[in-house]
Each structure stands twice: as C-alpha cells, then as structure tokens.
Write a protein that holds these residues in place. Structure first.
Motif, mmCIF file in Angstrom:
data_model
loop_
_atom_site.group_PDB
_atom_site.id
_atom_site.type_symbol
_atom_site.label_atom_id
_atom_site.label_comp_id
_atom_site.label_asym_id
_atom_site.label_seq_id
_atom_site.Cartn_x
_atom_site.Cartn_y
_atom_site.Cartn_z
ATOM 1 N N VAL A 71 -10.984 2.203 9.620
ATOM 2 C CA VAL A 71 -10.524 1.099 8.773
ATOM 3 C C VAL A 71 -9.022 1.228 8.596
ATOM 4 N N PHE A 72 -8.310 0.148 8.843
ATOM 5 C CA PHE A 72 -6.865 0.135 8.639
ATOM 6 C C PHE A 72 -6.575 -0.490 7.273
ATOM 7 N N TYR A 73 -5.756 0.208 6.497
ATOM 8 C CA TYR A 73 -5.344 -0.290 5.181
ATOM 9 C C TYR A 73 -3.872 -0.648 5.220
ATOM 10 N N SER A 74 -3.576 -1.942 5.139
ATOM 11 C CA SER A 74 -2.171 -2.366 5.093
ATOM 12 C C SER A 74 -1.516 -1.859 3.816
ATOM 13 N N ILE A 75 -0.249 -1.548 3.900
ATOM 14 C CA ILE A 75 0.537 -1.180 2.718
ATOM 15 C C ILE A 75 1.846 -1.947 2.801
ATOM 16 N N ASN A 76 2.054 -2.869 1.843
ATOM 17 C CA ASN A 76 3.262 -3.698 1.912
ATOM 18 C C ASN A 76 4.390 -3.112 1.073
ATOM 19 N N ASN A 77 5.406 -3.896 0.841
ATOM 20 C CA ASN A 77 6.599 -3.409 0.158
ATOM 21 C C ASN A 77 6.351 -2.987 -1.284
ATOM 22 N N GLY A 79 3.394 -1.596 -2.150
ATOM 23 C CA GLY A 79 2.314 -0.618 -2.112
ATOM 24 C C GLY A 79 0.931 -1.242 -2.197
ATOM 25 N N PHE A 80 0.852 -2.569 -2.052
ATOM 26 C CA PHE A 80 -0.426 -3.269 -2.147
ATOM 27 C C PHE A 80 -1.076 -3.405 -0.771
ATOM 28 N N ARG A 81 -2.379 -3.675 -0.783
ATOM 29 C CA ARG A 81 -3.092 -3.875 0.469
ATOM 30 C C ARG A 81 -2.961 -5.337 0.921
ATOM 31 N N ASN A 82 -1.780 -5.660 1.364
ATOM 32 C CA ASN A 82 -1.501 -6.981 1.935
ATOM 33 C C ASN A 82 -0.667 -6.793 3.183
ATOM 34 N N ASN A 83 -0.895 -7.604 4.189
ATOM 35 C CA ASN A 83 -0.152 -7.443 5.446
ATOM 36 C C ASN A 83 1.120 -8.281 5.477
ATOM 37 N N TYR A 84 1.602 -8.664 4.293
ATOM 38 C CA TYR A 84 2.883 -9.355 4.203
ATOM 39 C C TYR A 84 3.608 -8.892 2.948
ATOM 40 N N SER A 85 4.924 -9.011 2.960
ATOM 41 C CA SER A 85 5.733 -8.584 1.816
ATOM 42 C C SER A 85 5.626 -9.590 0.685
ATOM 43 N N ASN A 134 -3.747 -8.211 -3.285
ATOM 44 C CA ASN A 134 -4.705 -7.142 -3.573
ATOM 45 C C ASN A 134 -3.950 -5.947 -4.147
ATOM 46 N N ALA A 135 -3.844 -5.908 -5.479
ATOM 47 C CA ALA A 135 -3.110 -4.848 -6.160
ATOM 48 C C ALA A 135 -4.030 -3.751 -6.679
ATOM 49 N N ALA A 136 -5.260 -3.709 -6.178
ATOM 50 C CA ALA A 136 -6.199 -2.656 -6.586
ATOM 51 C C ALA A 136 -5.816 -1.333 -5.932
ATOM 52 N N GLU A 137 -6.284 -0.235 -6.529
ATOM 53 C CA GLU A 137 -6.017 1.103 -6.000
ATOM 54 C C GLU A 137 -7.299 1.926 -6.015
ATOM 55 N N PRO A 138 -7.599 2.629 -4.929
ATOM 56 C CA PRO A 138 -8.743 3.545 -4.952
ATOM 57 C C PRO A 138 -8.573 4.610 -6.041
ATOM 58 N N ALA A 139 -9.669 4.930 -6.711
ATOM 59 C CA ALA A 139 -9.707 5.960 -7.760
ATOM 60 C C ALA A 139 -8.989 5.539 -9.044
ATOM 61 N N ALA A 140 -8.572 4.288 -9.132
ATOM 62 C CA ALA A 140 -7.906 3.826 -10.355
ATOM 63 C C ALA A 140 -8.919 3.675 -11.490
ATOM 64 N N ALA A 141 -8.431 3.780 -12.711
ATOM 65 C CA ALA A 141 -9.227 3.561 -13.921
ATOM 66 C C ALA A 141 -8.327 2.863 -14.932
#
Length: 325
Positions: A71-77, A79-85, A134-141
């Motif tokens: 699985v590829f996870y995009s990281i934009n400017n 730090g979000f999982r979006n393939n654009y800035s 998509n501003a979610a983060e793995p392991a976030a609470a």
C-alpha cells in the motif's frame, strides 16, 4: 469383550491420525504478523508498506495497484494523505477536511479506495470545485486530534469538518488488540510434535484471549475517560464554530464479532454525548452490525476496515453530505 474394548482406543487413534495427516496436508499454522521484516520504505512523496503474503488478500496485488502486495501512502506538503499540495483556499473552492485515526485514514486501503478519495472523485464528476483533505493519522487519539486541528487544520477554512471517532478514543486498547494479542496458555509437550493438538490449543487460546481482551477493554470505560471525551466534544464544537465549518462526526464500530457485538452500550454512550451537544453525526454500527466481521478486515489477521468498509462509508456520507456543498 476385551477385543471390543480395545477397538475403541484403536478407532480413536485412527481418527486422530487421519485428522493429523489432514491438517498437515492442509498446511495449517498460526497466522504470522501482518507485516514481515522491513515494511516501510521512504519515498519522495510518501511511504510504501508491504503485506506479508501469508495473510494478504488478492486485493493488494490487483490490477489497480501500482505496487503489488503493498500500500502506498501519499504524504503532501502538510503531512496529509493527499497526492496534491494544499495551499491557500481559492475562490469558489469547497474544502472538506477529515480528521481521525487509522480507521479514518484508510490504513491498509489503497488511496483511491478510501472514502475521502471516493467523495472527492464523485463530487468533482458532478462539477463541484472541491478538495477532500485526509488529515487523519494512524494511532491518533483525542490529544492528536486536537493537535491536528490547532496546528494544521486551523486556517484551512474547511466548509465541512468530518471527525472520525473510534471506540479507543473513549476506552483503552490498540486498534487490533482483540485478535492480535493471543496469550499462549497450553504448554503441552505433545503440542510440539502434533499439528492437530497445536491447532486445538491455538483455537482455544484465541477464543479465551479474545474474551479476556474484550473484558479488559470494557473495564477501561471509566468516568474519567467519558469526561475527557465530553470535554473534547465541546472543544470540537467551539473549533467548528470559530472556523465557520459544518461539523459532522462519524463513529466507527470495532470490526470484531459484529454478529454478536460486545460494545453496543459504548456506542450508545458516545452517541448520547454527541446528541446532547447538538452535533450532526452518524454511527456506522447501524450499517455493520450483524455482518460477518472478517469480510471487512484488511488482512486475515488485522481488523482495520478494508476497501469494502470504506465503500460503505462513502455510500452513507455521500448521501448525508451532498446537500452541504
């Protein structure tokens, strides 16, 4: 009479031997970890995470995946999982920001199959000028949600703010604790040489461990955790008002034992808090309860919601939010 008595243990031995041969031919073994060895690779615009083939599904090697088995996870400017800035909000642009943990992020799901990507694609096809961030983060609470909101989302001027709530935001457990934390309880010598006995012991250990893990999770629902969640909801409401955003909260179920769900009362508590604050929300337990849990796992031993679950998220959110654009 003696011969007849001897037939019973002989027959049992033959049955045992046949089962032993069968399970060896079947190739049974306890499931290995979801990710084997070095799973993360740093790339210029993201990271790659590869599945253990022993627990993977054909989905990860399908024709639509440019990185078979991974699985590829995009990281934009930002730090979000979006393939654009993400830049300043352009005139006429509708901006939707989604905050949450790995369930919301789409951990183990190809980017195009996350509900965020599906919403953006559908709305653009309909002619809307829109960004779904998509501003979610793995392991976030809850503390991480606050940090993301105050440090990254503030100033983005979202028209719609979606917050994904997992039950570990109000209780204490890792996302896949129930099925991954299996305690070894039976140290029988025969287990080392018999696959059949090992299978029996593992099955019993998995069932007993899941019951113990569920009890531990249920006991972690303390008044202090409930009060912290209530405080977060009030802060969230104030944040959305300050940002002039339409707030929408989604509540994830735990994808374990959906047929006889163990955490309905916790959903009722979460829903009650949201309802008392007048917050628009949807609890996805109503969409998944009674279903086969494993149909929605990303791998054979990881209960993060897969692409089928994200399709359900998309179907519901598209209908709920289409009038908001």
């Amino acid at each position: 009479m003696l011969k007849k008595l001897l037939l019973i243990p002989t027959a049992l031995f033959v049955v045992f031997l046949a089962c032993e041969v069968g399970i060896r031919l079947y190739g049974w073994a306890p499931l290995p970890p979801t990710y084997a060895g070095k799973s993360y690779s740093s790339l210029p615009n993201g990271r790659l995470e590869c599945m253990n083939p022993e627990v993977s599904r054909p989905y990860f090697s399908g024709a639509g995946n440019n990185n078979p088995g991974c699985v590829f996870y995009s990281i934009n400017n930002l730090g979000f999982r979006n393939n654009y800035s993400i830049g300043p909000k352009a005139p006429g642009l509708k901006r939707v920001v989604v905050v949450g943990d790995s369930f919301t992020y789409g951990f183990g799901v190809l980017e195009e199959d996350t509900f965020e990507s599906k919403l953006e694609e559908m709305w653009k096809l309909e002619g809307h000028k829109v960004e779904v961030i998509n501003a979610a983060e793995p392991a976030a609470a809850l503390p991480e949600y606050k940090r993301i909101l105050n440090e990254k989302v503030k100033g983005l001027s979202p028209d719609i703010l979606i917050i994904g709530i997992n039950l570990n935001d109000i209780m204490t457990f890792n996302s896949s604790l129930i099925i991954e934390k299996i305690s070894r309880k039976y140290e029988w010598g025969i287990r080392k040489v018999s696959k059949l006995v090992d299978f029996f012991c593992y099955t019993m250990e998995r069932r007993q461990s899941s019951e113990e893990n569920i009890k531990t999770i249920q006991d972690s629902l303390t008044p202090e955790r409930v009060a912290a969640f209530e405080s977060f909801v009030k802060e969230l409401k104030a944040f959305s008002v300050a940002e002039k955003s339409d707030l929408y909260v989604i509540v994830h179920p735990i994808f374990f034992n959906l047929e006889k769900y163990n955490f309905t009362s916790v959903h009722e508590k979460v829903d009650s808090i949201l309802r008392n604050e007048g917050i628009f929300f949807h609890d996805f337990l109503e969409d998944f309860k009674g279903k086969n849990s494993e149909d929605y796992w990303i791998t054979l031993n990881d209960q993060h919601p897969n692409e089928k679950a994200h399709q359900v998220y998309f179907d519901v959110l598209y209908k709920k939010l289409k009038t908001k654009l």
